[in-house]
Design a protein around this motif. Sequence first.
Motif, PDB file in Angstrom:
ATOM      1  N   ALA A 101      16.134  -9.133  24.544  1.00 33.85           N
ATOM      2  CA  ALA A 101      14.803  -9.077  25.166  1.00 33.85           C
ATOM      3  C   ALA A 101      13.937 -10.259  24.718  1.00 33.85           C
ATOM      4  CB  ALA A 101      14.128  -7.749  24.806  1.00 33.85           C
ATOM      5  N   ARG A 102      13.981 -10.545  23.426  1.00 31.30           N
ATOM      6  CA  ARG A 102      13.186 -11.682  22.907  1.00 31.30           C
ATOM      7  C   ARG A 102      13.640 -12.998  23.536  1.00 31.30           C
ATOM      8  NH1 ARG A 102      13.693  -9.120  17.915  1.00 31.30           N
ATOM      9  NH2 ARG A 102      15.387 -10.494  17.327  1.00 31.30           N
ATOM     10  N   ALA A 103      14.957 -13.184  23.644  1.00 29.77           N
ATOM     11  CA  ALA A 103      15.481 -14.428  24.228  1.00 29.77           C
ATOM     12  C   ALA A 103      15.067 -14.539  25.693  1.00 29.77           C
ATOM     13  CB  ALA A 103      16.999 -14.474  24.088  1.00 29.77           C
ATOM     14  N   ALA A 104      15.009 -13.412  26.400  1.00 32.94           N
ATOM     15  CA  ALA A 104      14.625 -13.434  27.816  1.00 32.94           C
ATOM     16  C   ALA A 104      13.161 -13.867  27.975  1.00 32.94           C
ATOM     17  CB  ALA A 104      14.847 -12.063  28.440  1.00 32.94           C
ATOM     18  N   ILE A 105      12.290 -13.347  27.106  1.00 37.41           N
ATOM     19  CA  ILE A 105      10.873 -13.730  27.169  1.00 37.41           C
ATOM     20  C   ILE A 105      10.714 -15.222  26.916  1.00 37.41           C
ATOM     21  CG2 ILE A 105       8.600 -13.462  26.073  1.00 37.41           C
ATOM     22  CD1 ILE A 105       9.493 -10.550  25.392  1.00 37.41           C
ATOM     23  N   LEU A 181      18.714 -13.896  33.472  1.00 34.38           N
ATOM     24  CA  LEU A 181      19.463 -12.649  33.596  1.00 34.38           C
ATOM     25  C   LEU A 181      20.067 -12.280  32.238  1.00 34.38           C
ATOM     26  CD1 LEU A 181      20.724 -10.368  35.352  1.00 34.38           C
ATOM     27  CD2 LEU A 181      22.683 -11.902  35.726  1.00 34.38           C
ATOM     28  N   VAL A 182      19.707 -11.110  31.751  1.00 31.52           N
ATOM     29  CA  VAL A 182      20.255 -10.648  30.473  1.00 31.52           C
ATOM     30  C   VAL A 182      21.598  -9.962  30.727  1.00 31.52           C
ATOM     31  CG1 VAL A 182      19.905  -9.151  28.473  1.00 31.52           C
ATOM     32  CG2 VAL A 182      17.930 -10.276  29.547  1.00 31.52           C
ATOM     33  N   LEU A 183      22.639 -10.444  30.051  1.00 28.98           N
ATOM     34  CA  LEU A 183      23.923  -9.751  30.069  1.00 28.98           C
ATOM     35  C   LEU A 183      23.788  -8.604  29.075  1.00 28.98           C
ATOM     36  CD1 LEU A 183      26.356 -12.833  30.012  1.00 28.98           C
ATOM     37  CD2 LEU A 183      25.275 -11.705  31.973  1.00 28.98           C
ATOM     38  N   GLY A 184      23.306  -7.472  29.584  1.00 31.23           N
ATOM     39  CA  GLY A 184      22.935  -6.352  28.722  1.00 31.23           C
ATOM     40  C   GLY A 184      24.101  -5.449  28.374  1.00 31.23           C
ATOM     41  N   CYS A 185      25.260  -6.037  28.211  1.00 28.69           N
ATOM     42  CA  CYS A 185      26.454  -5.309  27.791  1.00 28.69           C
ATOM     43  C   CYS A 185      27.358  -6.356  27.163  1.00 28.69           C
ATOM     44  CB  CYS A 185      27.138  -4.662  28.998  1.00 28.69           C
ATOM     45  SG  CYS A 185      28.763  -3.954  28.608  1.00 28.69           S
ATOM     46  N   THR A 186      27.877  -6.073  25.981  1.00 28.89           N
ATOM     47  CA  THR A 186      28.643  -7.104  25.262  1.00 28.89           C
ATOM     48  C   THR A 186      29.984  -7.418  25.926  1.00 28.89           C
ATOM     49  OG1 THR A 186      29.420  -5.387  23.737  1.00 28.89           O
ATOM     50  CG2 THR A 186      27.536  -6.715  23.035  1.00 28.89           C
ATOM     51  N   HIS A 187      30.408  -6.606  26.891  1.00 26.66           N
ATOM     52  CA  HIS A 187      31.619  -6.943  27.646  1.00 26.66           C
ATOM     53  C   HIS A 187      31.380  -8.073  28.653  1.00 26.66           C
ATOM     54  CE1 HIS A 187      33.000  -2.998  26.198  1.00 26.66           C
ATOM     55  NE2 HIS A 187      34.209  -3.281  26.611  1.00 26.66           N
ATOM     56  N   PHE A 194      32.046 -15.825  36.586  1.00 21.66           N
ATOM     57  CA  PHE A 194      31.841 -15.189  37.884  1.00 21.66           C
ATOM     58  C   PHE A 194      30.370 -14.814  38.089  1.00 21.66           C
ATOM     59  CE2 PHE A 194      36.454 -13.669  37.378  1.00 21.66           C
ATOM     60  CZ  PHE A 194      36.954 -14.740  38.105  1.00 21.66           C
ATOM     61  N   ILE A 195      29.751 -14.315  37.034  1.00 16.21           N
ATOM     62  CA  ILE A 195      28.341 -13.910  37.138  1.00 16.21           C
ATOM     63  C   ILE A 195      27.452 -15.123  37.404  1.00 16.21           C
ATOM     64  CG2 ILE A 195      26.377 -12.901  35.882  1.00 16.21           C
ATOM     65  CD1 ILE A 195      28.475 -11.158  34.354  1.00 16.21           C
ATOM     66  N   GLN A 196      27.713 -16.202  36.653  1.00 14.26           N
ATOM     67  CA  GLN A 196      26.915 -17.421  36.826  1.00 14.26           C
ATOM     68  C   GLN A 196      27.052 -17.955  38.242  1.00 14.26           C
ATOM     69  OE1 GLN A 196      25.217 -19.490  33.862  1.00 14.26           O
ATOM     70  NE2 GLN A 196      24.098 -19.633  35.774  1.00 14.26           N
ATOM     71  N   SER A 197      28.270 -18.008  38.754  1.00 10.15           N
ATOM     72  CA  SER A 197      28.453 -18.598  40.081  1.00 10.15           C
ATOM     73  C   SER A 197      27.839 -17.691  41.147  1.00 10.15           C
ATOM     74  CB  SER A 197      29.925 -18.928  40.323  1.00 10.15           C
ATOM     75  OG  SER A 197      30.494 -18.042  41.241  1.00 10.15           O
ATOM     76  N   ASP A 202      21.109 -22.157  38.488  1.00  8.83           N
ATOM     77  CA  ASP A 202      19.775 -22.278  37.903  1.00  8.83           C
ATOM     78  C   ASP A 202      19.357 -21.070  37.079  1.00  8.83           C
ATOM     79  OD1 ASP A 202      19.589 -24.676  39.087  1.00  8.83           O
ATOM     80  OD2 ASP A 202      18.326 -24.019  40.768  1.00  8.83           O
ATOM     81  N   VAL A 203      20.030 -19.956  37.286  1.00  9.90           N
ATOM     82  CA  VAL A 203      19.648 -18.748  36.549  1.00  9.90           C
ATOM     83  C   VAL A 203      20.207 -18.821  35.125  1.00  9.90           C
ATOM     84  CG1 VAL A 203      19.941 -16.238  36.419  1.00  9.90           C
ATOM     85  CG2 VAL A 203      19.488 -17.335  38.632  1.00  9.90           C
ATOM     86  N   ILE A 204      19.336 -18.627  34.160  1.00 10.90           N
ATOM     87  CA  ILE A 204      19.764 -18.683  32.755  1.00 10.90           C
ATOM     88  C   ILE A 204      20.321 -17.324  32.340  1.00 10.90           C
ATOM     89  CG2 ILE A 204      18.964 -18.957  30.379  1.00 10.90           C
ATOM     90  CD1 ILE A 204      16.940 -20.995  31.546  1.00 10.90           C
ATOM     91  N   LEU A 205      21.557 -17.335  31.858  1.00 13.33           N
ATOM     92  CA  LEU A 205      22.183 -16.094  31.398  1.00 13.33           C
ATOM     93  C   LEU A 205      21.947 -15.923  29.895  1.00 13.33           C
ATOM     94  CD1 LEU A 205      25.646 -16.077  33.246  1.00 13.33           C
ATOM     95  CD2 LEU A 205      23.401 -15.340  34.070  1.00 13.33           C
ATOM     96  N   ILE A 206      21.429 -14.773  29.515  1.00 12.93           N
ATOM     97  CA  ILE A 206      21.186 -14.483  28.097  1.00 12.93           C
ATOM     98  C   ILE A 206      22.310 -13.575  27.603  1.00 12.93           C
ATOM     99  CG2 ILE A 206      19.644 -13.414  26.405  1.00 12.93           C
ATOM    100  CD1 ILE A 206      18.297 -15.776  27.697  1.00 12.93           C
ATOM    101  N   ASP A 207      23.016 -14.053  26.591  1.00 10.46           N
ATOM    102  CA  ASP A 207      24.087 -13.276  25.987  1.00 10.46           C
ATOM    103  C   ASP A 207      23.465 -12.482  24.829  1.00 10.46           C
ATOM    104  OD1 ASP A 207      26.177 -12.399  24.446  1.00 10.46           O
ATOM    105  OD2 ASP A 207      27.366 -14.220  24.691  1.00 10.46           O
ATOM    106  N   SER A 208      23.181 -11.203  25.083  1.00 15.56           N
ATOM    107  CA  SER A 208      22.423 -10.435  24.086  1.00 15.56           C
ATOM    108  C   SER A 208      23.180 -10.339  22.763  1.00 15.56           C
ATOM    109  CB  SER A 208      22.096  -9.039  24.616  1.00 15.56           C
ATOM    110  OG  SER A 208      23.273  -8.308  24.871  1.00 15.56           O
TER     111      SER A 208
END
Lengths: 272, 272
Positions: A101-105, A181-187, A194-197, A202-208
């Motif tokens: 959550a902090r990284a997303a903000i 976009l927060v990858l809110g599951c460690t899997h 695939f998610i990025q494409s 341009d969407v930043i993926l956050i690996d929680s």
Amino acid sequence: MFNNNPIGMLDTGVGGLTVLKEALKQLPNETFYYLGDTERCPYGPRPVKQIKEFTWDMVNYLVDKGVKMIVIACNTATAVALEDIRKELTIPVVGVIYPGARAAIKSTKNNRVGVIGTIGTINSEQYELAINTKSLKTDVFGLACPKFVPVVESMEYHSPIAKKVVHNTLKPLKEKNVDTLVLGCTHYPLLREFIQSEMGEDVILIDSGAETVSDVSMLLDYYNISAEPTNETRTHQFYMTGSKRMFEEILNDWLTVEKYGIHRVSITKGNE
Amino acid sequence: MFNNNPIGMLDTGVGGLTVLKEALKQLPNETFYYLGDTERCPYGPRPVKQIKEFTWDMVNYLVDKGVKMIVIACNTATAVALEDIRKELTIPVVGVIYPGARAAIKSTKNNRVGVIGTIGTINSEQYELAINTKSLKTDVFGLACPKFVPVVESMEYHSPIAKKVVHNTLKPLKEKNVDTLVLGCTHYPLLREFIQSEMGEDVILIDSGAETVSDVSMLLDYYNISAEPTNETRTHQFYMTGSKRMFEEILNDWLTVEKYGIHRVSITKGNE
């Protein structure tokens, strides 16, 4: 001032390995005991009461092994059980939701953040809470992706099936115009490409999970319980409740661990 | 579950404002009480015993104001007094050295890290200790820069004098081939441009104060003491032991604070 006891890391399955990968990089002196409840995975669709109970089974197993810290490397278990566990234990307990959550903000510029996770995580609304506690102006769009964990746990994460599942699942999120976009599951980092494409470059993926390692590192300093510096390689231990072979295949596909032991165990009381 | 008490931030002078700037950005809901001991600044060249005593004066002043957390936004005070203060207080206490050390380990690729700071900070060797506790293979090169703080506190940090001081002081560090340089004093980000141009554009500068804010944010979550979300602007308070005018000039030059109070105070016992 040093504490060479292992750090306990737990997940419902192999997802927490994405956290471990980052931990081995940032904390080369530490020893990790990793527990995956692969036999009972996934937790996501289970009732809250059962998720709590299963998570406590994992926590108790690791505490009995003498770990100095617990990392709940699973969003579902964090959402449901972190507060309880933190209250009960005297060792530090770290979850994966607040760091994400902090990284997303920090990352969002248009204040529109997507969160994908299991049904349990999304229904708990813990990400919304964690983000809005820090920043009221950020809109959070949650989406449950119940098919992602089974795809990963069945070793299908490189396959065209995975690509199709990701494509079909993320559709409703694409019109929300999120920039983060927060990858809110460690899997999910195993499905990252695939998610990025699907979401666009341009969407930043956050690996929680990766963000969580910063918290682990911080708490080692805060409580003054880092392991003694060494040039030797530590021996890590992997415990799982399901098939050893499957686990080891994903382990070796996903990260490099030089020295380790691997054990199939029972974690319910009186059964070991 | 919310705690609207202010966060106390202390420094020997105006240096901690570089930490506050980052804190206001990342933690818009929080109220800050900032204390600068401008009258007795700099601490850097003073004996350890006196630095401890002065730091305790600041801590006690803020604790009496009811703060929920203490941020020692000063490397010298962190190096000398953090451990003591953390042991004595029941509220969380955050220092600036470990966050900077962690960021340096993350950043360096050639495992050669420079650290610049006051005489007190460099002599304490706390950065070496913090970095080598996590990573034995990283070489740390410390350099005391006793002229930097006076240049900043006297409002000369944009001037050709500052440029010359930076040039002359950093000479011995330039031949060490570091790829990462820790600004191990919260005053130094005000000299950032001169330092960057002197060290070369390829050297990554770590702002230990800015890194510290991540720890503050993390501990607010960890202890569940974040302030209640609000769309209103919080009113911050500034306390200093020296001239109000000088402080306010630097304050307004360096950051934008919408609503604040500013007070000249005495922080030694029985003198308020």
